[in-house]
Design a protein around this motif. Structure first.
Motif, PDB file in Angstrom:
ATOM      1  N   UNK A  92       0.857  -1.189   0.000  1.00  0.00           N
ATOM      2  CA  UNK A  92       0.000   0.000   0.000  1.00  0.00           C
ATOM      3  C   UNK A  92       0.888   1.232   0.000  1.00  0.00           C
ATOM      4  N   UNK A  93       0.637   2.128  -0.950  1.00  0.00           N
ATOM      5  CA  UNK A  93       1.432   3.347  -1.046  1.00  0.00           C
ATOM      6  C   UNK A  93       0.667   4.503  -0.412  1.00  0.00           C
ATOM      7  N   UNK A  94       1.352   5.277   0.405  1.00  0.00           N
ATOM      8  CA  UNK A  94       0.720   6.427   1.059  1.00  0.00           C
ATOM      9  C   UNK A  94       1.585   7.656   0.821  1.00  0.00           C
ATOM     10  N   UNK A  95       0.936   8.824   0.839  1.00  0.00           N
ATOM     11  CA  UNK A  95       1.662  10.080   0.640  1.00  0.00           C
ATOM     12  C   UNK A  95       2.507  10.387   1.865  1.00  0.00           C
ATOM     13  N   UNK A  96       3.609  11.091   1.637  1.00  0.00           N
ATOM     14  CA  UNK A  96       4.471  11.490   2.755  1.00  0.00           C
ATOM     15  C   UNK A  96       3.698  12.436   3.658  1.00  0.00           C
ATOM     16  N   UNK A  97       3.868  12.323   4.989  1.00  0.00           N
ATOM     17  CA  UNK A  97       3.158  13.236   5.894  1.00  0.00           C
ATOM     18  C   UNK A  97       3.587  14.675   5.655  1.00  0.00           C
ATOM     19  N   UNK A  98       2.635  15.589   5.726  1.00  0.00           N
ATOM     20  CA  UNK A  98       2.956  17.004   5.511  1.00  0.00           C
ATOM     21  C   UNK A  98       3.843  17.520   6.623  1.00  0.00           C
ATOM     22  N   UNK A  99       4.665  18.503   6.297  1.00  0.00           N
ATOM     23  CA  UNK A  99       5.550  19.108   7.300  1.00  0.00           C
ATOM     24  C   UNK A  99       4.708  19.761   8.389  1.00  0.00           C
ATOM     25  N   UNK A 100       5.182  19.716   9.610  1.00  0.00           N
ATOM     26  CA  UNK A 100       4.450  20.253  10.750  1.00  0.00           C
ATOM     27  C   UNK A 100       4.235  21.754  10.618  1.00  0.00           C
TER      28      UNK A 100
END
Length: 461
Positions: free
Chosen positions: A87-95
């Protein structure tokens, strides 16, 4: 999540499993594009037959699913010996809170800190100027690429890199990106293939995110586009591509594209886009000569940690003359055979293993000079007249046929062919080829002449 998980007794943890998947993709010539696409990805979870992979920022999960899912699942199943899913997921957004390492960095201006250095597809870390094997056939293209990397948005904008499959266009394109990122860290790069651009644009229309899509590419300082020929005949995509191209060019931002042929040779490409492409510098990346092929093989062997004799390298270089990918694939096959059978890698072994490559690439052994001699013999003209500025029919037709055959059966770049016919430029060669191609169907005498000259050269038909 990625702790000490023993997977079937083969891998210490999920990270090691994923590294093996990426390595397997890189080793397979037909899967290297997927390996490049997944560069920079990392495992974030592994649970009961499913591995979750985080993608680099800016990479569409839908695009990766479509392009890589099947290949990754096949390799996972082979490595683990059991059904596996990915399963591919997007990188978490920067804080947004300003915490983390970035918060402590000094404010050097919005241009350097507010925007990511790269958007679109990641660059292959192996595709740098240091690893590019420059030779006579690609020296001009390499120098042009270096000049663009040194001064983005300068004299050569756009830069169009043309050439056949596997000659190093993508390598040079991405080398420009790496060098600009190193020398001009304040500039924002956007790197994308024409196929990916098309897919992302169609997805943006369907999901009503066109403004975000346009912002993503039109804010780039440097736009790197691979395989531009694939936007032709896709009406809405070509329109969007043209508008993006125009916006960036008029803003003075650098554009570099690759194509498998000159813009004027790309069928169904809109005239206005063709005109934009031809407003910059167009250079051809030719197939590597023998010396360059040997150097490529030596570097590849060293990268694999193997020592290969000069005799074997020379044999492989002579056997595979078409393109760099096939050349490297032949060497990988040899190295794998030697490793698995524990036989020393000799020229005799190479001859047996690469038997299927022999004779496949006979056409490149025909040179421009051989064609010129055959033309002079058939039409009863001398070489001096053939390469002169004369324009009477007794010389023009033989010259056009010679250029046509040189383009068809040699690996010589258009610029090199033109040079050997009295210093003419590539556009003259293209015009000659089009003239012969358009005349052949309705001119039996011309067809017979081309067939007879080809027979004398030892070519089929």
């Amino acid at each position: 999540m990625t702790g000490q998980l023993h997977i079937e007794g083969l891998f210490e943890n999920a990270d090691e499993l994923w590294e093996n998947v990426l390595a397997a993709l890189r080793r397979l010539p037909s899967r290297r594009s997927q390996a490049e696409c997944l560069h920079g990805s990392r495992v974030v979870a592994l649970d009961a037959g499913q591995i979750t992979v985080s993608l680099p920022e800016g990479l569409s999960t839908q695009f990766v699913e479509k392009r890589c899912h099947r290949a990754v699942v096949e390799i996972l199943n082979r490595l683990t010996g059991k059904p596996f899913e990915v399963r591919f997921v997007a990188a978490p957004a920067a804080s947004a809170s300003g915490t983390g390492p970035a918060a402590d960095a000094p404010d050097n201006g919005a241009r350097r800190t507010a925007r990511p250095a790269l958007t679109g597809q990641p660059l292959n870390p192996r595709y740098t100027f240091d690893t590019f094997a420059s030779g006579e056939s690609n020296a001009f293209a390499c120098r042009a690429a270096l000049a663009v990397a040194a001064q983005p948005g300068g004299a050569y904008n756009p830069l169009v890199l043309c050439g056949g499959v596997g000659v190093g266009k993508t390598h040079l394109l991405q080398a420009i990106g790496h060098e600009i990122a190193r020398a001009h860290p304040g500039l924002r790069l956007a790197h994308v293939t024409a196929d990916a651009f098309t897919y992302e644009f169609v997805t943006a229309i369907r999901e009503r995110r066109c403004d975000a899509f346009r912002k993503r590419y039109r804010q780039a300082d440097v736009w790197l586009v691979d395989d531009i020929q694939f936007v032709a005949q896709k009406e809405s995509t070509e329109e969007e591509f043209f508008l993006t191209f125009t916006a960036l060019q008029e803003a003075g931002h650098q554009i570099v594209v690759t194509s498998d042929r000159y813009p004027r040779e790309v069928q169904f490409l809109e005239a206005r886009l063709r005109s934009r492409l031809e407003s910059g510098l167009i250079v051809e990346v030719g197939s590597p000569d023998l010396e360059t092929r040997v150097r490529i093989l030596r570097r590849k062997a060293e990268a694999e940690g193997m020592r290969v004799s000069d005799d074997v390298l020379l044999f492989v270089a002579n056997s595979v003359q078409s393109n760099v990918r096939t050349l490297e694939g032949a060497l990988i096959k040899l190295l794998a055979y030697s490793s698995l059978t524990r036989r020393p890698l000799t020229e005799s072994v190479a001859r047996d293993v690469l038997e299927g490559y022999s004779g496949k690439h006979a056409a490149p052994t025909i040179t421009v000079e051989m064609i010129q001699r055959a033309i002079c013999d058939f039409y009863h003209v001398d070489l001096k007249a053939l390469t002169s500025k004369r324009r009477d029919r007794a010389v023009v037709l033989p010259r056009q046929v010679a250029m046509y055959l040189a383009r068809q059966v040699t690996e010589a770049p258009l610029t090199d062919i033109g040079h050997r016919f009295g210093g003419r430029d590539h556009s003259t060669v293209i015009a000659a080829c089009k003239k012969i191609e358009s005349s052949l169907p309705g001119d039996g005498q011309l067809r017979d002449a081309v067939a007879e000259i080809s027979r004398r050269l030892g070519l089929d038909g």
